[in-house]
Write a protein that holds these residues in place. Structure first.
Motif, PDB file in Angstrom:
ATOM      1  N   TYR A  85      20.638  49.580 -22.235  1.00 39.68           N
ATOM      2  CA  TYR A  85      19.656  50.110 -23.165  1.00 39.68           C
ATOM      3  C   TYR A  85      18.551  50.800 -22.382  1.00 39.68           C
ATOM      4  O   TYR A  85      18.084  50.279 -21.366  1.00 39.68           O
ATOM      5  CB  TYR A  85      19.046  48.990 -24.018  1.00 39.68           C
ATOM      6  CG  TYR A  85      20.055  48.341 -24.924  1.00 39.68           C
ATOM      7  CD1 TYR A  85      20.409  48.943 -26.130  1.00 39.68           C
ATOM      8  CD2 TYR A  85      20.647  47.150 -24.578  1.00 39.68           C
ATOM      9  CE1 TYR A  85      21.346  48.354 -26.961  1.00 39.68           C
ATOM     10  CE2 TYR A  85      21.587  46.558 -25.405  1.00 39.68           C
ATOM     11  CZ  TYR A  85      21.933  47.165 -26.598  1.00 39.68           C
ATOM     12  OH  TYR A  85      22.845  46.591 -27.411  1.00 39.68           O
ATOM     13  N   SER A  86      18.154  51.892 -22.860  1.00 41.40           N
ATOM     14  CA  SER A  86      17.070  52.626 -22.240  1.00 41.40           C
ATOM     15  C   SER A  86      15.780  52.306 -22.991  1.00 41.40           C
ATOM     16  O   SER A  86      15.696  52.511 -24.198  1.00 41.40           O
ATOM     17  CB  SER A  86      17.349  54.128 -22.300  1.00 41.40           C
ATOM     18  OG  SER A  86      16.253  54.822 -21.774  1.00 41.40           O
ATOM     19  N   ILE A  87      14.829  51.776 -22.277  1.00 38.98           N
ATOM     20  CA  ILE A  87      13.538  51.453 -22.874  1.00 38.98           C
ATOM     21  C   ILE A  87      12.549  52.493 -22.379  1.00 38.98           C
ATOM     22  O   ILE A  87      12.233  52.541 -21.186  1.00 38.98           O
ATOM     23  CB  ILE A  87      13.081  50.034 -22.491  1.00 38.98           C
ATOM     24  CG1 ILE A  87      14.095  49.024 -22.959  1.00 38.98           C
ATOM     25  CG2 ILE A  87      11.701  49.745 -23.057  1.00 38.98           C
ATOM     26  CD1 ILE A  87      13.823  47.620 -22.503  1.00 38.98           C
ATOM     27  N   PRO A  88      12.095  53.330 -23.281  1.00 35.77           N
ATOM     28  CA  PRO A  88      11.146  54.349 -22.816  1.00 35.77           C
ATOM     29  C   PRO A  88       9.806  53.698 -22.468  1.00 35.77           C
ATOM     30  O   PRO A  88       9.303  52.852 -23.200  1.00 35.77           O
ATOM     31  CB  PRO A  88      11.011  55.292 -24.019  1.00 35.77           C
ATOM     32  CG  PRO A  88      11.436  54.489 -25.185  1.00 35.77           C
ATOM     33  CD  PRO A  88      12.399  53.443 -24.685  1.00 35.77           C
ATOM     34  N   TYR A  89       9.293  54.080 -21.348  1.00 36.48           N
ATOM     35  CA  TYR A  89       8.018  53.524 -20.909  1.00 36.48           C
ATOM     36  C   TYR A  89       7.140  54.661 -20.432  1.00 36.48           C
ATOM     37  O   TYR A  89       7.513  55.423 -19.546  1.00 36.48           O
ATOM     38  CB  TYR A  89       8.219  52.510 -19.776  1.00 36.48           C
ATOM     39  CG  TYR A  89       6.921  51.996 -19.202  1.00 36.48           C
ATOM     40  CD1 TYR A  89       6.128  51.126 -19.922  1.00 36.48           C
ATOM     41  CD2 TYR A  89       6.473  52.405 -17.948  1.00 36.48           C
ATOM     42  CE1 TYR A  89       4.924  50.659 -19.417  1.00 36.48           C
ATOM     43  CE2 TYR A  89       5.274  51.943 -17.434  1.00 36.48           C
ATOM     44  CZ  TYR A  89       4.508  51.074 -18.174  1.00 36.48           C
ATOM     45  OH  TYR A  89       3.315  50.610 -17.679  1.00 36.48           O
ATOM     46  N   ALA A  90       6.030  54.772 -21.035  1.00 37.82           N
ATOM     47  CA  ALA A  90       5.060  55.776 -20.605  1.00 37.82           C
ATOM     48  C   ALA A  90       3.757  55.040 -20.318  1.00 37.82           C
ATOM     49  O   ALA A  90       3.135  54.494 -21.223  1.00 37.82           O
ATOM     50  CB  ALA A  90       4.854  56.825 -21.686  1.00 37.82           C
TER      51      ALA A  90
END
Length: 150
Positions: free
Chosen positions: A4-9
């Motif tokens: 799973y790709s967890i977007p983190y900004a």
């Protein structure tokens, strides 16, 4: 298996007036470290970075602590000035390092006569008997005698 790709900004934090006010308010209430950061609306890691890059954040924390200590000290001094003995004692103890004297009063009323003291001393003295003694010196140059009479 799936990933799973967890977007983190990452948030870019700046020491805005509102953020500094939140830090000040949390520090004034006595919060420290991670709890201060969370109460001010930041993650602990964000607060540490903000303090590292902007000295205004650390100043806001120090100012909050100083103002809180000033308010408490003023309240305590006002109470002491109005006759509160406990407040006055607390100021003396914690601010000035004062320690109340501890008096120790021991009264021993026992009389000892000199004759009784001498009698007690006589019972403690060890008497030595004077005995005559002879000194035997060994002579290493003489051969030892044999027991069989040879």
């Amino acid at each position: 298996m799936s990933y799973y790709s967890i977007p983190y900004a990452p948030r870019r934090l700046e020491a805005t007036e509102a953020r500094l006010d939140a830090i000040y308010s949390a520090a004034k209430l006595g919060l420290k470290g991670d709890t201060l950061a969370l109460a001010a609306g930041m993650l602990p890691v964000e607060y540490r970075r903000l303090r590292e890059f902007d000295p205004a954040a650390e100043f806001a924390e120090q100012k909050g602590r100083a103002d809180s200590e000033m308010a408490a000290s003023t309240t305590l001094h006002t109470a002491a000035a109005q006759g509160d003995a406990k407040a006055a004692l607390d100021i003396l103890k914690h601010t000035h390092g004062w320690v109340a004297k501890q008096a120790l009063d021991i009264n021993i009323d026992q009389r000892i006569s000199i004759t009784q003291a001498l009698e007690m001393a006589q019972t403690r003295v060890i008497e030595l008997a004077d005995t005559a003694y002879t000194v035997i010196e060994s002579q290493p140059d003489q051969p030892e005698e044999q027991e069989h009479g040879v």
